[in-house]
Scaffold this motif. Structure first.
Motif, short mmCIF file in Angstrom:
data_model
loop_
_atom_site.label_atom_id
_atom_site.label_comp_id
_atom_site.label_asym_id
_atom_site.label_seq_id
_atom_site.Cartn_x
_atom_site.Cartn_y
_atom_site.Cartn_z
N GLY A 1 0.82 -1.21 0.00
CA GLY A 1 0.00 0.00 0.00
C GLY A 1 0.85 1.25 0.00
O GLY A 1 2.06 1.21 -0.24
N GLN A 2 0.21 2.38 0.28
CA GLN A 2 0.88 3.67 0.35
C GLN A 2 0.36 4.44 1.56
O GLN A 2 -0.81 4.31 1.93
N ASN A 3 1.25 5.22 2.17
CA ASN A 3 0.88 6.02 3.33
C ASN A 3 1.27 7.47 3.08
O ASN A 3 2.38 7.74 2.62
N VAL A 4 0.39 8.39 3.42
CA VAL A 4 0.72 9.81 3.24
C VAL A 4 0.25 10.58 4.47
O VAL A 4 -0.91 10.49 4.88
N SER A 5 1.17 11.30 5.09
CA SER A 5 0.80 12.13 6.24
C SER A 5 0.21 13.44 5.74
O SER A 5 0.57 13.94 4.68
N ILE A 6 -0.69 13.99 6.55
CA ILE A 6 -1.32 15.28 6.23
C ILE A 6 -1.18 16.13 7.48
O ILE A 6 -2.09 16.23 8.30
N GLY A 7 -0.01 16.72 7.64
CA GLY A 7 0.32 17.38 8.90
C GLY A 7 0.73 16.35 9.94
O GLY A 7 0.96 15.18 9.64
N ARG A 8 0.81 16.78 11.18
CA ARG A 8 1.25 15.89 12.26
C ARG A 8 0.12 15.05 12.82
O ARG A 8 0.36 14.06 13.51
N ARG A 9 -1.14 15.40 12.55
CA ARG A 9 -2.25 14.74 13.26
C ARG A 9 -3.18 13.94 12.36
O ARG A 9 -4.13 13.33 12.85
N ARG A 10 -2.92 13.94 11.06
CA ARG A 10 -3.78 13.18 10.16
C ARG A 10 -2.94 12.50 9.08
O ARG A 10 -1.84 12.94 8.77
N PHE B 1 -7.99 4.04 5.26
CA PHE B 1 -8.54 4.78 6.40
C PHE B 1 -7.65 5.99 6.65
O PHE B 1 -6.53 6.08 6.14
N GLY B 2 -8.16 6.94 7.42
CA GLY B 2 -7.42 8.17 7.64
C GLY B 2 -7.57 8.71 9.04
O GLY B 2 -7.81 7.97 9.99
N GLY B 3 -7.44 10.04 9.16
CA GLY B 3 -7.59 10.69 10.45
C GLY B 3 -6.42 10.44 11.39
O GLY B 3 -5.31 10.12 10.98
N ARG B 4 -6.69 10.56 12.69
CA ARG B 4 -5.65 10.37 13.69
C ARG B 4 -5.14 8.93 13.74
O ARG B 4 -3.93 8.72 13.91
N PRO B 5 -6.01 7.92 13.61
CA PRO B 5 -5.47 6.55 13.53
C PRO B 5 -4.49 6.38 12.37
O PRO B 5 -3.47 5.71 12.49
N MET C 1 -1.11 7.79 13.33
CA MET C 1 -0.37 6.90 14.23
C MET C 1 0.28 5.76 13.43
O MET C 1 1.44 5.40 13.68
N VAL C 2 -0.46 5.20 12.46
CA VAL C 2 0.09 4.12 11.64
C VAL C 2 1.23 4.64 10.79
O VAL C 2 2.28 3.99 10.66
N LYS C 3 1.07 5.81 10.18
CA LYS C 3 2.11 6.39 9.33
C LYS C 3 3.40 6.58 10.11
O LYS C 3 4.50 6.25 9.64
N GLU C 4 3.29 7.11 11.30
CA GLU C 4 4.48 7.33 12.12
C GLU C 4 5.14 6.01 12.48
O GLU C 4 6.37 5.88 12.46
#
Length: 353
Positions: A284-293, A310-314, A317-320
């Motif tokens: 898959g692919q992961n993209v952060s949108i700022g520090r909290r999403r 899925f997105g948002g705060r969870p 956490m997964v991206k980090e």
């Protein structure tokens, strides 16, 4: 990854491993947008990332010869085997600063910090790097006018529903999305004004292989066989952005298994065992949108995005966690990955359906 994994798989008394790098730091390119925005850094001492028994030389390689590597200070380093992991070489047009270049990212950080309220910043590139850069800056500097300029749809590599979520999040942060190529001209033919232009298109690679006379593809990536060996010199293995591996997307998701596989094959060769063809499937692919999403996108092993995301705060956490695990894997040399899909296995993959 290659050096640490090779150290784990060879006898220190019989094999000398040297890592040559242009800077003394281990740079996580996936975090350079944080360096630009001033929300974090992307570097740590490289020596602390290497297993015992690996020598480090800080220097720039200028040429690969016949069993010899030449450095910019004139030093000549002989080798019996070499893993070419020179990676990408981010560069943009004059007047821009490339996010993917560590030194230019540092310059961009200073330039951004000195911009006054109301200044205009343009980020060029609607891929994952551009999205992360624009959102990181927008969250950290709400007082700036930020534009994300893309000649394609923003987040085009994601599933359409996930891409819509990304664009919604960017709009929430006040990012203006514009379609076009840089420089974007206005009605009078003048370029759209910006106080700082950040280049977030990372397609360039090191030209070391080409300068050394090794066969490269039209993009400058070193040509390799199914074992990740150079098409011209079987003593040289290649991995990462600078290796022309068919069907591979430039990312840490491909660089890590390539570095591991190159080391595995080199170790097999030293033991007189048969080499194994390289095979890798995506997740898959992961993209952060700022520090909290963030947006976490599932994919088939052929890298085709699925409807599952899925997105948002969870998601943040997964991206980090993914970024931390990638850095940890490189430091340990321990890594496992999925093989490339066959037509039969892809049909049976429940995630792919």
């Amino acid at each position: 990854m290659a050096a640490n994994r090779l150290r784990r798989k060879t006898d220190p008394a019989a094999t000398t491993i040297t890592l040559i790098n242009a800077r003394p730091d281990f740079v996580e390119r996936v975090r350079l947008h944080q360096r630009v925005a001033g929300t974090g850094d992307a570097a740590a001492p490289l020596a602390g990332k290497l297993r015992d028994g690996i020598a480090l030389i800080v220097g720039t390689a200028t040429r690969i010869g016949d069993g010899e590597l030449v450095l910019d200070d004139g030093a000549r380093i002989p080798f019996d085997r070499l893993i070419y992991a020179a990676g990408g070489a981010a560069r943009g047009p004059e007047g821009t600063l490339a996010v993917g270049d560590p030194e230019q990212a540092s310059l961009a950080r200073v330039a951004l910090a000195n911009l006054p309220r109301g200044a205009r910043v343009t980020v060029v590139g609607g891929g994952l790097t551009g999205i992360e850069t624009a959102s990181e800056i927008a969250e950290a500097r709400r007082d700036l006018h930020l534009t994300l300029l893309s000649d394609d749809d923003v987040a085009a590599s994601l599933h359409p529903t996930a891409a819509r979520r990304v664009r919604t999040e960017l709009e929430r942060l006040g990012v203006t999305i514009e379609r076009g190529s840089y420089p974007l001209a206005g009605p009078d033919g003048a370029c759209a004004p910006a106080d700082l232009v950040l280049w977030a298109i990372a397609t360039g690679v090191s030209d070391l292989a080409a300068r050394s006379g090794l066969p490269v593809n039209p993009q400058g990536r070193i040509e390799v066989d199914e074992f990740l060996r150079s098409a011209a010199d079987v003593r040289i293995f290649a991995a990462g952005d600078a290796a022309a591996v068919p069907g591979q997307r430039l990312s840490c998701q491909t660089a890590l298994p390539q570095g591991a596989h190159a080391a595995d094959n080199l170790a097999r060769e030293l033991r007189g065992k048969a080499l194994k063809p390289y095979s890798m499937g995506y997740t898959g692919q992961n993209v952060s949108i700022g520090r909290r999403r963030a947006v976490i996108q599932s994919a088939r092993r052929d890298d085709t995005p699925t409807r599952l995301w899925f997105g948002g705060r969870p998601g943040a956490m997964v991206k980090e966690r993914v970024c931390a695990l990638a850095a940890s894997a490189a430091g340990s040399g321990r890594f496992a990955w999925l093989p490339a899909p066959s037509t039969h296995s892809e049909r049976r993959d429940p995630v792919a359906r």
